[in-house]
Design an enzyme around this catalytic site. Structure first.
Site, PDB file in Angstrom:
ATOM      1  N   CYS A   1      -0.074  -2.635 -29.986  1.00  0.00           N
ATOM      2  CA  CYS A   1       0.109  -2.702 -28.538  1.00  0.00           C
ATOM      3  C   CYS A   1       1.524  -3.155 -28.172  1.00  0.00           C
ATOM      4  CB  CYS A   1      -0.933  -3.595 -27.882  1.00  0.00           C
ATOM      5  SG  CYS A   1      -0.813  -5.314 -28.398  1.00  0.00           S
TER       6      CYS A   1
ATOM      7  N   HIS B   1       0.827  -1.209   0.000  1.00  0.00           N
ATOM      8  CA  HIS B   1       0.000   0.000   0.000  1.00  0.00           C
ATOM      9  C   HIS B   1       0.856   1.251   0.000  1.00  0.00           C
ATOM     10  CE1 HIS B   1      -4.158  -1.617   1.193  1.00  0.00           C
ATOM     11  NE2 HIS B   1      -3.949  -1.580  -0.087  1.00  0.00           N
TER      12      HIS B   1
HETATM   13  C1  PEP Z   1       3.712  -8.069 -28.434  1.00  0.00           C
HETATM   14  O1  PEP Z   1       4.129  -9.191 -28.730  1.00  0.00           O
HETATM   15  O2  PEP Z   1       3.973  -7.032 -29.080  1.00  0.00           O
HETATM   16  C2  PEP Z   1       2.855  -7.890 -27.250  1.00  0.00           C
HETATM   17  C3  PEP Z   1       2.266  -6.752 -27.002  1.00  0.00           C
HETATM   18  O3  PEP Z   1       2.703  -8.944 -26.404  1.00  0.00           O
HETATM   19  P1  PEP Z   1       3.830  -9.471 -25.381  1.00  0.00           P
HETATM   20  O4  PEP Z   1       4.928  -8.424 -25.352  1.00  0.00           O
HETATM   21  O5  PEP Z   1       3.140  -9.630 -24.090  1.00  0.00           O
HETATM   22  O6  PEP Z   1       4.248 -10.738 -26.013  1.00  0.00           O
END
Ligand code: PEP
Ligand code: MG
Length: 600
Positions: free
Chosen positions: A527, A204
């Protein structure tokens, strides 16, 4: 002579990661109290002392709760509520009274016995978050103990104001949220950060430090021994380092870094409430990648438009008993609630390769003892969706938990490492089965939860029409796309120099995915780490990307960059980059574009 200590650095996205100040040692409030037997005639008196101590601490927490400013971070009130709940738990407030009566021991002794019993129960819990809650129990009991011994509420010794105008860095064994709040509230006390011997990433103290925007280094063994009151120290929370009495030249360098951080963060923080847009007014979604439910606060704090990637495998690792449906539901629902209706993309388990389950957890799935944990080519082996399809119960349990979480927020399912269309089809039938199971149970869920797929294997990027026909959205996992396109193990240091996100083959696969997605009206996000690199923002924007998902700490910098870019110029720039066939030339084009003051 300067010296150094190390620990777990805690930084909050929008605050400086460095603190410079003079130490103030907070006296330990350890539970070293006298234990003795009492006579039966003294029982009433002991119980009254105990009741009085509990009442004093209750009044103290209530009074603090009343004074919490409405704009204070949500965690502040949550901590006070939690401590109040612990205080009212019969295990803590009733049991010690019984111990006094039955065993004829003094209140301090009874409280210590009960504290240890309760903490043992917490420490036996598998989940790290809950396990670390035993710290809160200890903190609450310490306050009661102080009240018992002194007969009054806890007082935090007033730190002297350093004569040279330096700020203060608190050094303590542990800091209870209530103590931090008391110090934070006092306008004359200018706290720059703190160092504690206890605590870790999930404590915390860490959570509150993040939400109050104070850099901290926790879990520093021997911190109170190593410093003396009034030492000048530098706290580098990014590196998890504490520099004690640094040389002048080093101190000057840190002061310069701190000044630069403060200036750029002041400018960045102004962007928090602004919608991300390009210079020509095109709206862009900036989402956050998270690994644990508690990271969702950082995402919100950084002004994320949602969670673009919740890497759920971290809930499954480093433990022998895998999380059941309810535990998973709690974790997913917690994120959905924190995000208050903003989209939360929950990725199904991406276990395998460098993210492995413990042997005991593997055995619970029926994997024979002695089966190799690491196969000869783990990145190409039973990983992610392949793993889930091989263990239907594991997959169905997670899908049900995710679907249930859709009843408290806007939830999407994302499937990692797809390469074959039949994997998409199998996944969709698993989702349908999970829905049926929930329907039979009359459990609540949103029947329209969209299912999307990660494009991180070249085979998927090269057969997109079949994917967009079946999936509602796509997310480019560039970290793996680079690894699988270039045949470079992303975890192998000996080939790290060949792991190149600017390889034309990688860029063409990314551009193609964005283009095909746009044509099919299937939203595409990135991502992987590339989404958070401001040097690549223009290139991705120019390829047509409108959704970026990254670590929360990168969101404001990418937003700032977007305000300077126009989609038209970016598109021309991306076309030029895609025509180049040499990574060196591509790198030069990017450097030139980044140096360009503001795109026309
Ligand atoms: C990726 O492969 O770009 C991704 C976002 O997943 P991870 O890094 O968790 O494999
Ligand atoms: Mg990946």
């Amino acid at each position: 002579m300067s010296s150094e200590l190390v620990g777990v650095g805690i930084v909050s996205g929008a605050s400086p990661t460095i603190a410079i100040g003079r130490t103030h040692l907070l006296a330990p409030s350890e539970l070293e109290t006298r234990h003795y037997a009492i006579e039966r005639k003294d029982v009433m008196h002991e119980v009254a002392r105990l009741n009085n101590a509990f009442s004093l601490v209750r009044a103290e927490i209530d009074e603090l709760a009343e004074r919490v400013a409405p704009e204070a971070p949500g965690e502040v009130r949550a901590f006070l509520d939690l401590h109040r709940m612990i205080l009212d738990d019969p295990l803590l407030c009733d049991e010690p009274r019984d111990l006094v009566r039955n065993r004829l021991i003094n209140s301090e002794w009874a409280l210590t016995i009960q504290l240890e019993a309760v903490c043992k129960q917490f420490e036996a819990i598998d989940d790290e978050y809950f396990r670390s809650r035993s710290e809160d129990v200890r903190q609450v009991v310490e306050r009661v103990m102080n009240a018992l011994v002194s007969g009054r509420g806890t007082t935090v010794a007033l730190p002297p104001k350093p004569a040279d105008g330096e700020r203060l860095i608190l050094v303590a064994r542990d800091l209870a949220p209530t103590e931090m709040l008391r110090l934070k509230e006092r306008a004359e006390v200018d706290v720059a950060g703190f160092v504690t011997e206890m605590g870790g990433r999930n404590s915390h103290t860490a959570i509150l430090a993040r939400s109050l925007g104070l850099p901290a280094v926790l879990g520093v063994a021997g911190a109170r021994e190593a410093v003396t009151e009034g030492d000048l120290i530098v706290l580098d929370a990014e590196a998890g380092r504490v520099r004690i009495q640094p040389e002048q030249a080093e101190l000057d360098r840190y002061r310069q870094r701190l000044r630069a951080q403060v200036e750029s963060r002041i400018a960045l923080r102004k962007l928090k409430g602004k919608l991300a847009r390009t210079k020509d007014g095109i709206a862009i979604d900036l989402m956050a990648n998270i690994e644990l439910p508690e990271d969702a606060r950082d995402a919100l704090e950084a002004g994320a438009d949602g969670i673009g990637l919740f890497r759920t495998e971290f809930l499954f690792m480093n433990r022998d008993r895998l999380p059941d449906e309810d535990e998973q539901y709690e974790a997913y629902a917690r994120v959905a609630r924190v995000m208050k209706g903003k989209p939360v993309v929950i990725r199904t388990l991406d276990i395998g390769a460098d993210k492995v389950l413990t042997d005991k957890a593997r055995r619970s799935l029926g994997i024979a003892a002695g089966a190799p944990t690491v196969e000869s080519n783990p990145a190409l082996g039973l990983r992610a969706i392949r793993y889930c399809l091989a263990y239907p119960e594991l997959f169905l349990t997670q899908l049900r938990a995710i679907l249930r979480a859709s009843s408290v927020g806007t939830v999407r399912i994302l499937v990692p490492m797809l390469a074959h269309v039949h994997e998409v089809e199998q996944t969709l039938s698993f989702v349908a089965r999970a829905r049926e199971q929930l329907k039979e149970r009359k459990a609540k869920y949103d029947a329209r939860v969209p299912v999307g797929g990660m494009i991180e294997v070249p085979a998927a990027a090269l057969s997109l029409p079949a994917f967009v026909k079946r999936l509602k959205f796509l997310s480019l996992g560039t970290n793996d796309l680079i690894q699988y396109t270039l045949a470079i193990d992303r975890a192998d240091a000996s080939v790290a120099h060949l792991y190149d996100h600017l390889h034309p083959a990688v860029l063409h696969l990314i551009a193609r995915t964005i283009r095909v997605g746009a044509k099919a009206r299937t939203p595409v996000a990135v991502c992987g780490e590339m989404a958070g690199e401001i040097d690549l923002t223009e290139l991705l924007l120019g390829m047509g990307l409108r959704q970026f998902s990254m670590h929360p700490s990168q969101i404001l910098s990418v937003k700032e960059r977007l305000f300077t870019l126009s989609t038209k110029t970016a598109a021309k720039f991306a076309a030029r980059v895609l025509r180049a066939d040499d990574p060196l030339q591509i790198r030069k084009l990017i450097e030139k574009a980044v140096a360009r003051p503001v795109s026309a």
